[in-house]
Design a protein around this motif. Structure first.
Motif, mmCIF file in Angstrom:
data_model
loop_
_atom_site.group_PDB
_atom_site.id
_atom_site.type_symbol
_atom_site.label_atom_id
_atom_site.label_comp_id
_atom_site.label_asym_id
_atom_site.label_seq_id
_atom_site.Cartn_x
_atom_site.Cartn_y
_atom_site.Cartn_z
ATOM 1 N N GLU A 80 17.012 32.325 39.675
ATOM 2 C CA GLU A 80 16.761 32.992 38.242
ATOM 3 C C GLU A 80 17.183 31.627 37.227
ATOM 4 N N ASP A 81 17.915 30.868 37.566
ATOM 5 C CA ASP A 81 18.110 29.834 36.480
ATOM 6 C C ASP A 81 16.908 29.028 36.276
ATOM 7 N N LEU A 82 16.153 28.829 37.454
ATOM 8 C CA LEU A 82 14.926 27.933 37.272
ATOM 9 C C LEU A 82 13.683 28.752 36.548
ATOM 10 N N ASP A 83 13.832 30.007 37.029
ATOM 11 C CA ASP A 83 12.724 30.953 36.134
ATOM 12 C C ASP A 83 13.263 30.675 34.427
ATOM 13 N N SER A 84 14.384 30.648 34.289
ATOM 14 C CA SER A 84 14.795 30.713 32.790
ATOM 15 C C SER A 84 14.322 29.422 32.170
ATOM 16 N N ARG A 85 14.524 28.294 33.059
ATOM 17 C CA ARG A 85 14.193 27.023 32.504
ATOM 18 C C ARG A 85 12.371 26.963 32.473
ATOM 19 N N LEU A 86 12.007 27.732 33.296
ATOM 20 C CA LEU A 86 10.570 27.808 33.249
ATOM 21 C C LEU A 86 9.797 28.814 32.413
ATOM 22 N N ASP A 87 10.732 29.220 31.380
ATOM 23 C CA ASP A 87 10.323 30.379 30.539
ATOM 24 C C ASP A 87 9.432 31.475 31.162
ATOM 25 N N GLY A 88 9.828 31.912 32.257
ATOM 26 C CA GLY A 88 9.441 33.227 32.921
ATOM 27 C C GLY A 88 8.344 32.877 33.679
ATOM 28 N N ALA A 89 7.818 31.625 34.104
ATOM 29 C CA ALA A 89 6.622 31.373 34.891
ATOM 30 C C ALA A 89 6.860 31.276 36.234
ATOM 31 N N LEU A 90 8.016 31.601 36.951
ATOM 32 C CA LEU A 90 8.186 31.624 38.326
ATOM 33 C C LEU A 90 7.798 33.012 38.829
ATOM 34 N N ILE A 91 6.792 32.989 39.944
ATOM 35 C CA ILE A 91 6.420 34.277 40.473
ATOM 36 C C ILE A 91 6.971 34.068 42.013
ATOM 37 N N LYS A 92 7.650 35.316 42.481
ATOM 38 C CA LYS A 92 7.688 35.414 43.894
ATOM 39 C C LYS A 92 6.724 36.001 44.681
ATOM 40 N N SER A 93 6.085 35.099 45.624
ATOM 41 C CA SER A 93 4.928 35.211 46.239
ATOM 42 C C SER A 93 4.643 36.590 47.193
ATOM 43 N N ILE A 94 3.675 37.134 46.750
ATOM 44 C CA ILE A 94 3.257 38.207 47.275
ATOM 45 C C ILE A 94 1.934 38.193 47.757
ATOM 46 N N PRO A 95 1.490 38.036 49.121
ATOM 47 C CA PRO A 95 0.210 37.895 49.560
ATOM 48 C C PRO A 95 -0.692 38.964 49.007
ATOM 49 N N GLU A 96 -1.908 38.640 48.539
ATOM 50 C CA GLU A 96 -2.817 39.392 47.971
ATOM 51 C C GLU A 96 -3.206 40.908 48.925
ATOM 52 N N ALA A 97 -3.257 40.436 50.138
ATOM 53 C CA ALA A 97 -3.506 41.749 51.014
ATOM 54 C C ALA A 97 -2.364 42.575 51.159
ATOM 55 N N SER A 98 -0.988 42.416 50.603
ATOM 56 C CA SER A 98 -0.033 43.322 50.730
ATOM 57 C C SER A 98 -0.319 44.552 50.137
ATOM 58 N N ILE A 99 -1.435 44.774 49.399
ATOM 59 C CA ILE A 99 -1.604 46.300 48.692
ATOM 60 C C ILE A 99 -2.316 47.089 49.791
ATOM 61 N N CYS A 100 -2.474 46.473 51.134
ATOM 62 C CA CYS A 100 -3.211 47.215 52.140
ATOM 63 C C CYS A 100 -1.986 47.906 53.264
ATOM 64 N N TYR A 101 -0.754 47.348 52.792
ATOM 65 C CA TYR A 101 0.452 47.790 53.621
ATOM 66 C C TYR A 101 1.532 48.240 53.139
ATOM 67 N N ARG A 102 2.086 49.368 53.733
ATOM 68 C CA ARG A 102 3.270 50.212 53.326
ATOM 69 C C ARG A 102 4.277 50.019 54.343
ATOM 70 N N ASN A 103 5.452 49.628 54.372
ATOM 71 C CA ASN A 103 6.477 49.752 55.249
ATOM 72 C C ASN A 103 6.007 49.156 56.819
ATOM 73 N N GLY A 104 5.166 48.231 56.387
ATOM 74 C CA GLY A 104 4.856 47.456 57.709
ATOM 75 C C GLY A 104 3.670 47.830 58.320
ATOM 76 N N SER A 105 3.102 48.932 57.715
ATOM 77 C CA SER A 105 1.991 49.712 58.489
ATOM 78 C C SER A 105 0.625 49.660 57.414
ATOM 79 N N ALA A 106 -0.303 49.695 58.132
ATOM 80 C CA ALA A 106 -1.633 49.700 57.250
ATOM 81 C C ALA A 106 -1.793 50.779 56.661
ATOM 82 N N ILE A 107 -2.353 51.059 55.554
ATOM 83 C CA ILE A 107 -2.851 52.066 54.684
ATOM 84 C C ILE A 107 -4.139 52.151 54.225
ATOM 85 N N GLU A 108 -4.710 53.349 54.266
ATOM 86 C CA GLU A 108 -6.095 53.289 53.528
ATOM 87 C C GLU A 108 -5.765 53.793 52.017
ATOM 88 N N SER A 109 -6.460 52.827 51.097
ATOM 89 C CA SER A 109 -6.721 53.260 49.698
ATOM 90 C C SER A 109 -7.624 52.534 49.087
#
Length: 625
Positions: A80-109
């Protein structure tokens, strides 16, 4: 003078003294008029000196990089301190295809289906903070369900795998410096990503902090760049500029730039830092040959200029010595050439009942027989030969003739066309003349697909392999041989112009004698068996490419389009220049803050987990050898 003012003066003096001591031996000054606005926002030498003086004890080299499960991994508060020094530029990585999954299971959307339908669209993929082309080496741990890697035993799920833990969406040099210093302080693996257009997995790594330069989009035309051996037109390009954006700038100002053929490839990242071949290489050489100055953040957080008179060893190394290796480049000044006309040709041909495979290879031999002639005219050709539905499909993506009219181009090819006509070659070429290179390039090179189920290897075939009739026949047989055994081919015909071997930079010396650059690649379906994919992959490295290497001893290949596990990569990518590059790496980055697969100094590290039993997995710990 008040006591508080005296104390302040002493404190400031201490900063200055420390800055002088810390920057001793380096020319660190970056002139403000030579910077973009995002570069003017950087840590001062006094601020950097303060950071370094705070470290009471020297860092003790650790066996492995630090990972989230380790006790010395930064706490949530530290992030959090690093993000503050970066003026909010720090992103916690979320893989792009994660939108295809919920609770560890594949979903249709609808979102997931849209992602699946456009997964090979490079423009969409490079707009994501984590997406990379070399997804195989990441472990393919989060794919759209339809592309889940059965051959890796992956279930339809989503895990971070070899994607970085955090991403810095850099919009200033200060943010880059802060990220570099944080990674160094905490012994965290550091990677650099612009577009992710990378066959070698250099912009990915388990437990890493990633610096994402994609949104550094500044560019500038310089009517007259003066000094350090050059007086003429140039451009200044920031780290996020893609090839199509650079060429648009060139067209606007009536100039020509030596750049790549891929539209969404980053211009000044791994492309130009790896040497950078171009449709204009036959007349003007490699892209790296035309770099005039470089702005770069080094491993100790310094923001410096590398040029013919400043930090000359770094200037030499970055121009061809490989990206993600010596620092984070924020911008470059590139020499510009006058606007030129260009003629291009595109065509397809496919074997069939009236055009046999024997006739196809005879037609190809007639073409390759004159590679030296075409290259010496200044031409460049990029084409593919692939297995499609049991036939051979050949597409000339673009044959480029710089400074050549359509009439002269047709005259030069008339003998070849006559031979092809006699053989019954079915092709209907599109030949067109343009008054500028940018338009010819835009029509001649379609946007590249974002392919992910493939592996490749490559080799330079020097002039001596192709001008001698006997050597040419043997080389051609070796190329046809790997195709007949299951590989597909990507082929280039071009040269480096006479005298280019005298240019003093880190470009692979083997480039200077190239006449054919040949790539073999294999593809598969995500549902294919582990045994099938493994055998294809092993054939590339251990069966087919060694045949080409045996015929081209002492030559090499292009690091940016090579085998992920190229044997003897130091020689293949750098030739006799490697020891000098390694020494420069040790000088500027003694703690190995920067690491990339098959980059200078990477032999000092290893990843022990394997994909398919022989490919180092970026989803594993990085430890010293």
């Amino acid at each position: 003078m008040k006591a508080t003012n005296i104390a302040s003066a002493i404190f400031t003096l201490m900063y200055v003294v420390e800055a002088v001591r810390w920057s001793s031996g380096r020319q660190t000054l970056v002139r403000s008029q030579a910077m973009f606005d995002f570069e003017k926002d950087h840590l001062t030498e006094q601020e950097l000196a303060a950071v370094h003086s705070e470290k009471r004890q020297p860092n003790v080299p650790k066996k492995c990089k630090t990972y989230p499960t380790d006790p010395d991994w930064p706490s949530e508060q530290q992030w959090e301190d690093l993000d503050s020094r970066l003026d909010g530029a720090l992103i916690k990585s979320i893989p792009e295809a994660s939108i295809c999954y919920r609770n560890g299971s594949a979903i249709e959307s609808a979102q997931c289906q849209s992602l699946t339908d456009t997964w090979n669209n490079s423009t969409l993929r490079i707009s994501d903070a984590t997406s990379i082309r070399s997804i195989l080496f990441q472990g393919m741990t989060c794919m759209p369900p339809a592309y889940s890697a059965a051959f890796l035993g992956n279930k339809k799920g989503c895990e971070l795998g070899g994607f970085p833990e955090y991403v810095v969406n850099a919009t200033s040099v200060k943010q880059i410096q802060v990220a570099v210093l944080f990674a160094k302080e905490h012994n965290i693996r550091l990677v650099i990503k612009n577009t992710g257009h990378d066959f070698g997995a250099k912009s990915v790594g388990k437990g890493a902090l990633s610096i994402w330069t994609h949104h550094l989009k500044d560019s500038e035309y310089i009517e007259r760049y003066t000094g350090e051996g050059y007086n003429g037109k140039a451009v200044r390009l920031a780290a996020g500029i893609e090839v199509y954006e650079a060429y648009a700038l060139a067209k606007k100002h009536g100039i020509t730039l030596v750049g790549g053929e891929g539209k969404t490839v980053g211009y000044i990242g791994g492309y130009i830092q790896g040497g950078g071949h171009s449709p204009l290489t036959s007349i003007w050489g490699m892209a790296a040959d035309h770099v005039l100055a470089i702005q770069v953040v080094t491993a100790d957080g310094s923001f410096i200029t590398a040029s013919p008179s400043n930090n000359t060893d770094l200037f030499w190394a970055i121009r061809g010595g490989g990206g993600s290796t010596y620092g984070v480049v924020s911008s470059m000044v590139i020499k510009a050439f006058p606007q030129i006309k260009v003629t291009t040709m595109r065509f397809n041909m496919t074997t069939g009942a009236n055009f046999t495979k024997e006739k196809f290879w005879e037609a190809q031999r007639a073409y390759v027989d004159n590679f030296a002639y075409y290259a010496d005219l200044g031409y460049y050709a990029y084409y593919r030969i692939r297995h499609v539905n049991g036939e051979i499909f050949h597409d000339m993506t673009s044959w480029v003739a710089p400074n050549t009219s359509e009439v002269d181009f047709r005259v030069s090819l008339a003998p070849l066309f006559a031979k092809w006509k006699a053989l019954g070659v079915p092709f209907d070429p599109i030949i067109q003349e343009y008054d500028n290179f940018s338009d010819g390039w835009a029509d001649g090179f379609p946007q590249e697909a974002w392919s992910w189920t493939m592996r490749q290897a490559s080799r330079f075939f020097p002039r001596e392999n192709l001008v001698n009739e006997t050597n040419r026949a043997v080389s051609f047989d070796a190329i046809q041989g790997v195709f007949d055994e299951g590989a597909n081919l990507i082929m280039f015909n071009f040269r480096n112009p006479p005298g280019s071997d005298t240019i003093d930079n880190a470009v692979n010396p083997a480039w200077r004698d190239v006449l054919m650059f040949a790539l073999m690649f294999v593809t598969w379906n995500p549902a294919n068996s582990t045994e099938y994919v493994t055998q294809l992959s092993r054939n590339l490295t251990y069966e087919w490419n060694p045949r080409w290497k045996k015929l081209t001893r002492g030559s090499g290949t292009y690091m940016s389009e090579s085998d992920y596990i190229e044997p003897g990569w130091q020689q293949s990518f750098h030739g006799h220049k490697y020891q000098r590059l390694y020494a420069i790496k040790q000088k500027w980055d003694p703690d190995s803050v920067f690491y990339a697969q098959n980059a200078v100094g990477s032999e000092d590290w290893e990843m022990r987990e394997m994909i398919l039993g022989h490919l180092p997995s970026q989803n594993s710990r990085l430890c010293r050898t």
